[in-house]
Structures are given as C-alpha cells and as structure tokens.
Design a protein around this motif. Structure first.
Motif, PDB file in Angstrom:
ATOM      1  N   HIS A 103       0.919  -1.150   0.051  1.00 59.04           N
ATOM      2  CA  HIS A 103       0.064   0.105  -0.043  1.00 59.04           C
ATOM      3  C   HIS A 103       1.032   1.282  -0.038  1.00 59.04           C
ATOM      4  CE1 HIS A 103      -3.555  -2.740   0.699  1.00 59.04           C
ATOM      5  NE2 HIS A 103      -2.490  -3.349   1.799  1.00 59.04           N
ATOM      6  N   ALA A 124      -2.378   1.448  -8.661  1.00 61.85           N
ATOM      7  CA  ALA A 124      -2.959   1.218  -7.591  1.00 61.85           C
ATOM      8  C   ALA A 124      -4.278   0.292  -8.035  1.00 61.85           C
ATOM      9  CB  ALA A 124      -3.333   2.204  -6.909  1.00 61.85           C
ATOM     10  N   VAL A 125      -4.827   0.539  -9.141  1.00 66.55           N
ATOM     11  CA  VAL A 125      -5.860  -0.267  -9.593  1.00 66.55           C
ATOM     12  C   VAL A 125      -5.783  -1.652  -9.971  1.00 66.55           C
ATOM     13  CG1 VAL A 125      -7.643  -0.426 -11.239  1.00 66.55           C
ATOM     14  CG2 VAL A 125      -7.393   1.826 -10.221  1.00 66.55           C
ATOM     15  N   HIS A 127      -3.025  -3.470  -9.130  1.00 68.40           N
ATOM     16  CA  HIS A 127      -2.617  -4.239  -7.893  1.00 68.40           C
ATOM     17  C   HIS A 127      -3.524  -4.119  -6.804  1.00 68.40           C
ATOM     18  CE1 HIS A 127       0.988  -5.166 -10.327  1.00 68.40           C
ATOM     19  NE2 HIS A 127       0.745  -3.750 -10.478  1.00 68.40           N
ATOM     20  N   GLY A 128      -4.604  -3.642  -6.804  1.00 59.93           N
ATOM     21  CA  GLY A 128      -5.570  -3.590  -5.807  1.00 59.93           C
ATOM     22  C   GLY A 128      -5.262  -3.408  -4.459  1.00 59.93           C
ATOM     23  N   ARG A 129      -4.410  -2.364  -4.292  1.00 57.99           N
ATOM     24  CA  ARG A 129      -3.755  -1.479  -3.252  1.00 57.99           C
ATOM     25  C   ARG A 129      -4.338  -0.295  -2.914  1.00 57.99           C
ATOM     26  NH1 ARG A 129      -1.950  -5.798  -0.691  1.00 57.99           N
ATOM     27  NH2 ARG A 129      -3.522  -6.449  -1.904  1.00 57.99           N
ATOM     28  N   GLN A 130      -4.374   0.063  -1.523  1.00 53.52           N
ATOM     29  CA  GLN A 130      -4.819   1.465  -1.009  1.00 53.52           C
ATOM     30  C   GLN A 130      -3.900   2.352  -1.139  1.00 53.52           C
ATOM     31  OE1 GLN A 130      -8.026   1.811  -0.019  1.00 53.52           O
ATOM     32  NE2 GLN A 130      -8.311  -0.457  -0.415  1.00 53.52           N
ATOM     33  N   GLY A 354     -10.254  -2.190   3.738  1.00 46.05           N
ATOM     34  CA  GLY A 354     -10.241  -2.203   2.178  1.00 46.05           C
ATOM     35  C   GLY A 354     -11.155  -1.283   1.359  1.00 46.05           C
TER      36      GLY A 354
END
Ligand SMILES: NC(=O)c1ccc[n+]([C@@H]2O[C@H](COP(=O)([O-])OP(=O)(O)OC[C@H]3O[C@@H](n4cnc5c(N)ncnc54)[C@H](O)[C@@H]3O)[C@@H](O)[C@H]2O)c1
Length: 386
Positions: A103, A124-125, A127-130, A354
């Motif tokens: 993140h 970020a999108v 790799h699905g991270r905040q 999340g």
C-alpha cells in the motif's frame, strides 16, 4: 493492545522534512486512535544521502536503513510504504511500491504532471492496493466542518470563492537551488507545491472545475547551488548561481461546474507571509472563511439579513472531523503534525477495511489535471476547459 489491532509494517522512502513528519505520524497513530484497527510499526527507511537513513532508523527504532529504495521495496515483510522523496521520483517509486503489492502513502503533487499521477493511479487499480496522498489541509476538522456547512446549504448557493496560499519559504535570494526549482526534478514550482493543495481544497469544498485561465511569474530568477545534501528549505551562499526554472507565483480564475466563480493564488516568495493559507467561500445567504494559522476557527456569516450580516468565530470541537481524537473540548489548537496523524490513521484504516478513505491517488490525479490546465492556459494566454 486491543484484540482487533492488526500489525502493519511500514517503510519510508526519502527522509527529509516530510519523511520525518510521516515517521512521527505513524508513531502517534496508537496515541490518538487506541481502538486501532492497526498500529503501524516503522521497520525500514531509505534515503540516498549516506547516513541519513541510519540516523533516522536509530531515532525511530526502525531495524533497516538503506540508501537504495529498491532494496526496501523488495522486502516481502513490508506492508506499506510512504514515498516522501522529491517529485521526480514519485512515479517510479510509487508504481514500484504498488507493483510489489504494498500500500502507498505518497506526498503531493505525485510526480511532475497529471500523466505521472495517472500512472501511479493505474498501478494502484492494477494491484488492488490502497493509497493516501498528502493533501493534509483538508484533514483539519474546521475544513471538514466548512465542507459540511457548504454542502448543507448553510451559506445558500455558493457564488464565489477565493483560495490563497502565500509563503515566504523561497523569498530569500540565497535560498538554495534545490530540486524544487528545477523542472526535471521538481516539475512545477509553486503550482505543484502550494497550488496542488489549493486545487484539492477547492474541489473538496466546491466540486469540479469547468474551465480556467491562469498566469504565473518567476520573481527570484537565480539561486545559489547547494554545496552539499539538502533538506527542506535551506540557505546557501558563496558558490555559483543557477537559474530557477519554475514559477514562484501563480494566479488563476476558475469557473466551477456549479456555476460559481473562484480565484486561486499561490506564491512562495511573499515576504511577510508565513504559511498564509486559507479560503473564503461566499454564498447567497452567507460566507465561511478559514485561515490555516488559526486552524480550529471558522469565520461564519449565516442568517437572513443579506445586508449587514455579522460574522462570528466558531471554534470547532469534538464532532467536527477527527477533533475528538486529539482534545475533549473546542478551542484547544491543533497543529500541522496532527493533520498528518489523521492522514496516517485514514491510510491505516483503509488498508485494514479495504475501503478508501481521505485523499487518495484519484484526488492527486484530479488536482494534477487542474494544474496541467493552468499550465496550458499560461502557455496559450487563454481560457481552457478542464
Ligand atoms: N503535504 C505537505 O504539506 C508537504 C510539505 C512539504 C513537502 N511535501 C512533499 O513531500 C515531498 C518531499 O518534500 P520534502 O520537503 O520532504 O523534501 P526534502 O528535500 O526535505 O526531502 C527529500 C528527501 O528525499 C531524499 N531522496 C532524494 N533522492 C532519493 C532517492 N533516490 N532515494 C531515497 N531518498 C531520496 C533526500 O535525500 C531527502 O532526504 C515532495 O514531493 C513535496 O512536494 C508535502
């Protein structure tokens, strides 16, 4: 430690002014948010100035200090990384952090352009991270109260607004020619620095920009080359002088999608102005004003007189934003570092839940697009659509 608290191992890349502020904010999360849901533990620091990361790691109790940020990002035990290095490194390091599955808390303006911010947003999108971005002024409880007041129609329909970010941090002619003044390493000048905050605040309070026209100027055209490693805003003297490549001053007139009109002005060489940041928003039935240096106060005019309506000072307290995490009663002043603690907590909570919270990379892209539009307007000498 409450049973719900999740361990969260964090690292910092770039230990100048903001690196230190992030380290302090991570450490204070447990002081102000004992309920969790996570207490960050600073485990690694990277800075390319020899000895700087080691000194910081010793002070903050981090186990690892490196000069090459890649070594830090390769560590599978690190969950989240703060990127507090100069702007030209944001895109490369920010995307690398996300690609490594970590993140990201990254400082504004996120790169040199909207394309840089967008590249980080895409990662970020993918790799699905905040993500969290350092638009700290919107974290002030009074700013949140102003937002709620405006959104609820408390000052009627917004007619016009003014955002002013004046500082003297670059006013001294011997202010060192650091990365901030070079296009390749800093990108924009005050536009990316204070202007990015102003653009974010304008959106946060008033919504999207439809079109704008802008102007800029360089008032201190040359500065002394630093003779050693720099941090923050420092003076240098002797040595040769080099050119300042980006703007000291910017002003812009904005037409908002709502139809409201807005003036935005930022300057880094304003003698006599120390962190003079704030806004005033006018509506059909009232007005609200905020000065960063009186962070907990709002000047509000609300009523049904239209003419001769008095303004009153409202001291925000528990119930406004995250104020209650700091003090139990109104008018106990908060400070800049507190805004970063709030930012750290929102980042931490977004990682555990999340659910994005606070300013994210999407806000950095939006702010950067507004700045790019200002640059295009300055080049064309004309209004541009955002
Ligand atoms: N949110 C805010 O209010 C705010 C305030 C100031 C700065 N900023 C932003 O924070 C960022 C850093 O600004 P600063 O004032 O802390 O700058 P700084 O010059 O004080 O610190 C930058 C640090 O990064 C280090 N660094 C440079 N290259 C590196 C590399 N390759 N690897 C690792 N470390 C490297 C430098 O040695 C230095 O310690 C900038 O993007 C700036 O726009 C935000």
């Amino acid at each position: 430690m409450p049973a719900t608290v999740t361990p969260l191992r964090v690292a910092i890349v770039g230990f100048g002014w903001m690196g230190r502020v992030h380290a302090q904010a991570y450490a204070r999360v447990r002081h102000h948010y004992p309920e969790g849901p996570a207490f960050p533990e600073l485990v690694a620091i990277a800075d390319d100035v020899p000895g700087r990361a080691e000194a910081a790691a010793a002070q903050f109790g981090a186990a690892t200090a490196v000069t090459d940020w890649r070594a830090l990002i390769a560590d599978p035990d690190i969950d989240a990384v703060s990127v507090t290095a100069p702007n030209f490194l944001h895109r490369e390091i920010g995307t690398a952090v996300l690609e490594a599955g970590k993140h990201l808390w990254i400082e504004k303006p996120v790169g040199l352009s909207a394309a840089d911010a967008q590249a980080v947003a895409d990662a970020a999108v993918a790799h699905g991270r905040q993500t969290a971005v350092g638009f700290n002024y919107r974290n002030a409880p009074a700013v949140q109260a102003a937002r709620e007041l405006i959104a609820s129609g408390g000052i009627g329909s917004v007619t016009h607004a003014r955002f002013r970010f004046f500082s003297d941090y670059a006013a001294h002619p011997d202010g060192a020619l650091t990365w901030r003044y070079q296009r390749a390493r800093g990108g924009n000048g005050v536009l990316g620095d204070l202007g990015s905050h102003a653009a974010d605040l304008a959106w946060y309070l008033l919504g999207d920009v439809a079109s704008l026209v802008a102007d800029s100027a360089i008032f201190v055209p040359e500065r002394p080359e630093p003779t050693g490693a720099t941090s923050g805003h420092q003076l240098a003297s002797g040595g040769s002088r080099g050119p300042v490549e980006n703007e000291d001053y910017v002003s812009a007139q904005l037409r908002l999608l709502s139809g409201a009109r807005c003036v935005l002005e930022a300057c880094r060489v304003s003698v006599g102005e120390q962190n003079s940041y704030g806004f005033e928003v006018h509506g059909t039935r009232g007005a609200v004003r905020w000065d960063y240096r009186r962070m907990g106060e709002l000047e509000c005019a609300r009523g049904d007189r239209f003419q001769d309506e008095p303004s009153a000072t409202v001291h925000v307290g528990p119930g406004s934003g995250d104020y209650a995490a700091f003090q139990p009663g109104a008018a106990n002043p908060m400070g800049y570092d507190d805004l970063k603690v709030i930012e750290a907590q929102r980042f931490v909570r977004s990682i555990v839940t999340g659910v994005p919270e606070g300013a994210t990379i999407a806000d950095a892209v939006r702010s950067a697009r507004t700045l790019d539009a200002m640059t295009a307007s300055i080049e064309k000498g004309a209004w541009v659509t955002v």
